[in-house]
Design a protein around this motif. Sequence first.
Motif, PDB file in Angstrom:
ATOM      1  N   LEU A  66       0.817  -1.212   0.000  1.00  0.00           N
ATOM      2  CA  LEU A  66       0.000   0.000   0.000  1.00  0.00           C
ATOM      3  C   LEU A  66       0.855   1.268   0.000  1.00  0.00           C
ATOM      4  N   PHE A  67       2.143   1.120   0.351  1.00  0.00           N
ATOM      5  CA  PHE A  67       3.056   2.269   0.449  1.00  0.00           C
ATOM      6  C   PHE A  67       4.261   2.027  -0.470  1.00  0.00           C
ATOM      7  N   PRO A  68       4.057   1.923  -1.782  1.00  0.00           N
ATOM      8  CA  PRO A  68       5.132   1.492  -2.676  1.00  0.00           C
ATOM      9  C   PRO A  68       6.296   2.461  -2.786  1.00  0.00           C
ATOM     10  N   THR A  69       6.096   3.728  -2.423  1.00  0.00           N
ATOM     11  CA  THR A  69       7.187   4.701  -2.544  1.00  0.00           C
ATOM     12  C   THR A  69       7.893   4.958  -1.211  1.00  0.00           C
ATOM     13  N   HIS A  70       7.581   4.133  -0.228  1.00  0.00           N
ATOM     14  CA  HIS A  70       8.177   4.285   1.096  1.00  0.00           C
ATOM     15  C   HIS A  70       8.811   2.962   1.539  1.00  0.00           C
ATOM     16  N   ARG A  71       9.547   3.004   2.631  1.00  0.00           N
ATOM     17  CA  ARG A  71      10.207   1.816   3.162  1.00  0.00           C
ATOM     18  C   ARG A  71       9.479   1.363   4.426  1.00  0.00           C
ATOM     19  N   VAL A  72       8.827   0.216   4.353  1.00  0.00           N
ATOM     20  CA  VAL A  72       7.979  -0.253   5.448  1.00  0.00           C
ATOM     21  C   VAL A  72       8.715  -1.271   6.302  1.00  0.00           C
ATOM     22  N   VAL A  73       8.616  -1.078   7.613  1.00  0.00           N
ATOM     23  CA  VAL A  73       9.162  -2.019   8.590  1.00  0.00           C
ATOM     24  C   VAL A  73       8.017  -2.434   9.510  1.00  0.00           C
ATOM     25  N   LYS A  74       7.823  -3.732   9.661  1.00  0.00           N
ATOM     26  CA  LYS A  74       6.801  -4.252  10.583  1.00  0.00           C
ATOM     27  C   LYS A  74       7.416  -4.356  11.968  1.00  0.00           C
ATOM     28  N   ALA A  75       6.803  -3.713  12.962  1.00  0.00           N
ATOM     29  CA  ALA A  75       7.343  -3.745  14.323  1.00  0.00           C
ATOM     30  C   ALA A  75       6.282  -3.270  15.306  1.00  0.00           C
ATOM     31  N   PHE A  76       6.460  -3.622  16.568  1.00  0.00           N
ATOM     32  CA  PHE A  76       5.615  -3.166  17.677  1.00  0.00           C
ATOM     33  C   PHE A  76       4.185  -3.703  17.614  1.00  0.00           C
ATOM     34  N   ASN A  77       3.954  -4.771  16.866  1.00  0.00           N
ATOM     35  CA  ASN A  77       2.587  -5.293  16.762  1.00  0.00           C
ATOM     36  C   ASN A  77       2.371  -6.582  17.543  1.00  0.00           C
ATOM     37  N   THR A  78       3.430  -7.164  18.112  1.00  0.00           N
ATOM     38  CA  THR A  78       3.259  -8.468  18.766  1.00  0.00           C
ATOM     39  C   THR A  78       2.884  -8.353  20.236  1.00  0.00           C
ATOM     40  N   LEU A  79       3.095  -7.192  20.847  1.00  0.00           N
ATOM     41  CA  LEU A  79       2.770  -7.012  22.261  1.00  0.00           C
ATOM     42  C   LEU A  79       1.340  -6.512  22.426  1.00  0.00           C
ATOM     43  N   ALA A  80       0.685  -6.934  23.503  1.00  0.00           N
ATOM     44  CA  ALA A  80      -0.599  -6.352  23.855  1.00  0.00           C
ATOM     45  C   ALA A  80      -0.397  -4.873  24.153  1.00  0.00           C
ATOM     46  N   ALA A  81      -1.421  -4.066  23.919  1.00  0.00           N
ATOM     47  CA  ALA A  81      -1.291  -2.617  24.105  1.00  0.00           C
ATOM     48  C   ALA A  81      -0.857  -2.264  25.516  1.00  0.00           C
ATOM     49  N   ALA A  82      -1.412  -2.958  26.517  1.00  0.00           N
ATOM     50  CA  ALA A  82      -1.059  -2.663  27.903  1.00  0.00           C
ATOM     51  C   ALA A  82       0.407  -2.986  28.181  1.00  0.00           C
ATOM     52  N   THR A  83       0.903  -4.063  27.575  1.00  0.00           N
ATOM     53  CA  THR A  83       2.302  -4.439  27.759  1.00  0.00           C
ATOM     54  C   THR A  83       3.223  -3.467  27.054  1.00  0.00           C
ATOM     55  N   LEU A  84       2.824  -3.021  25.856  1.00  0.00           N
ATOM     56  CA  LEU A  84       3.615  -2.026  25.145  1.00  0.00           C
ATOM     57  C   LEU A  84       3.729  -0.750  25.970  1.00  0.00           C
ATOM     58  N   ALA A  85       2.623  -0.326  26.562  1.00  0.00           N
ATOM     59  CA  ALA A  85       2.636   0.901  27.357  1.00  0.00           C
ATOM     60  C   ALA A  85       3.478   0.747  28.615  1.00  0.00           C
ATOM     61  N   GLU A  86       3.381  -0.421  29.261  1.00  0.00           N
ATOM     62  CA  GLU A  86       4.115  -0.656  30.506  1.00  0.00           C
ATOM     63  C   GLU A  86       4.776  -2.030  30.459  1.00  0.00           C
ATOM     64  N   PRO A  87       5.903  -2.131  29.754  1.00  0.00           N
ATOM     65  CA  PRO A  87       6.610  -3.416  29.698  1.00  0.00           C
ATOM     66  C   PRO A  87       7.167  -3.794  31.062  1.00  0.00           C
ATOM     67  N   SER A  88       7.469  -5.061  31.230  1.00  0.00           N
ATOM     68  CA  SER A  88       8.003  -5.539  32.502  1.00  0.00           C
ATOM     69  C   SER A  88       9.283  -4.797  32.863  1.00  0.00           C
ATOM     70  N   GLN A  89       9.411  -4.459  34.139  1.00  0.00           N
ATOM     71  CA  GLN A  89      10.605  -3.777  34.623  1.00  0.00           C
ATOM     72  C   GLN A  89      11.529  -4.805  35.268  1.00  0.00           C
ATOM     73  N   THR A  90      12.698  -4.956  34.693  1.00  0.00           N
ATOM     74  CA  THR A  90      13.660  -5.915  35.224  1.00  0.00           C
ATOM     75  C   THR A  90      15.064  -5.415  34.931  1.00  0.00           C
ATOM     76  N   ASN A  91      15.993  -5.784  35.811  1.00  0.00           N
ATOM     77  CA  ASN A  91      17.375  -5.364  35.583  1.00  0.00           C
ATOM     78  C   ASN A  91      18.183  -6.411  34.826  1.00  0.00           C
ATOM     79  N   VAL A  92      17.530  -7.480  34.375  1.00  0.00           N
ATOM     80  CA  VAL A  92      18.265  -8.535  33.662  1.00  0.00           C
ATOM     81  C   VAL A  92      18.287  -8.319  32.154  1.00  0.00           C
ATOM     82  N   GLY A  93      17.394  -7.454  31.657  1.00  0.00           N
ATOM     83  CA  GLY A  93      17.351  -7.247  30.217  1.00  0.00           C
ATOM     84  C   GLY A  93      16.203  -6.354  29.814  1.00  0.00           C
ATOM     85  N   SER A  94      15.913  -6.309  28.512  1.00  0.00           N
ATOM     86  CA  SER A  94      14.876  -5.424  27.971  1.00  0.00           C
ATOM     87  C   SER A  94      13.861  -6.207  27.165  1.00  0.00           C
ATOM     88  N   THR A  95      12.631  -5.702  27.146  1.00  0.00           N
ATOM     89  CA  THR A  95      11.566  -6.308  26.346  1.00  0.00           C
ATOM     90  C   THR A  95      11.927  -6.258  24.864  1.00  0.00           C
TER      91      THR A  95
END
Length: 203
Positions: A119-148
């Motif tokens: 649908l966007f043939p003149t642009h560069r599309v990257v699929k991302a940020f769609n696998t997390l639930a909205a609530a998790t995206l807004a407030e991902p788990s807080q941990t000092n061992v790594g990142s979401t």
Amino acid sequence: MSYTIGIIGSGHIGRGLATHLAKTNYPVLITNSRGPASLTNLLSSISGSLTAADLSQTIARADVLFIAVPWAQIPDVARELQNSSGKIIVDASNNIVSVSPFRLADTAGKSTGEYVADLFPTHRVVKAFNTLAAATLAEPSQTNVGSTVIFMSGDHVDAKKEVADITKAMGFEPIDLGTFKQGGHLQDVGGALSGFELIKVNR
């Protein structure tokens, strides 16, 4: 690299993206179908580099556009962008057209990223940020061992590199799944990576 970032959509996903993008050093614009005045409360609740704008301003000024609108509205967004080119489009959508009863739009066997890219043939599309639930995206788990983890796929290596840099600035850990054909279906609803929050452990 310095970018102006735009977010099209201010629903749950758009708000989650805005929360994290506003903490970066990038100028961030957010727009919706109701106009900038409707975003006053959102802006007051999120500190940082977030500004409300109308759609035409956002498209004109942004180098990277996060698409966070319902699936049925994506063709309308594509029409607004048909006279421009070269932008990075971050597709955070899923092809859900009904929740009750649950129904997915037909993508003719393509991954949703590949479908949106068409649908966007003149642009560069990257699929991302769609696998997390909205609530998790807004407030991902807080941990000092790594990142979401944020999974991404796309056919433009350079665009994925830029989106990866933005993703890291947001506090997430990007993982590139390859092209749309290689990894896109893994991200889609019902795919192996959909709905899971994974943490990449620091070494």
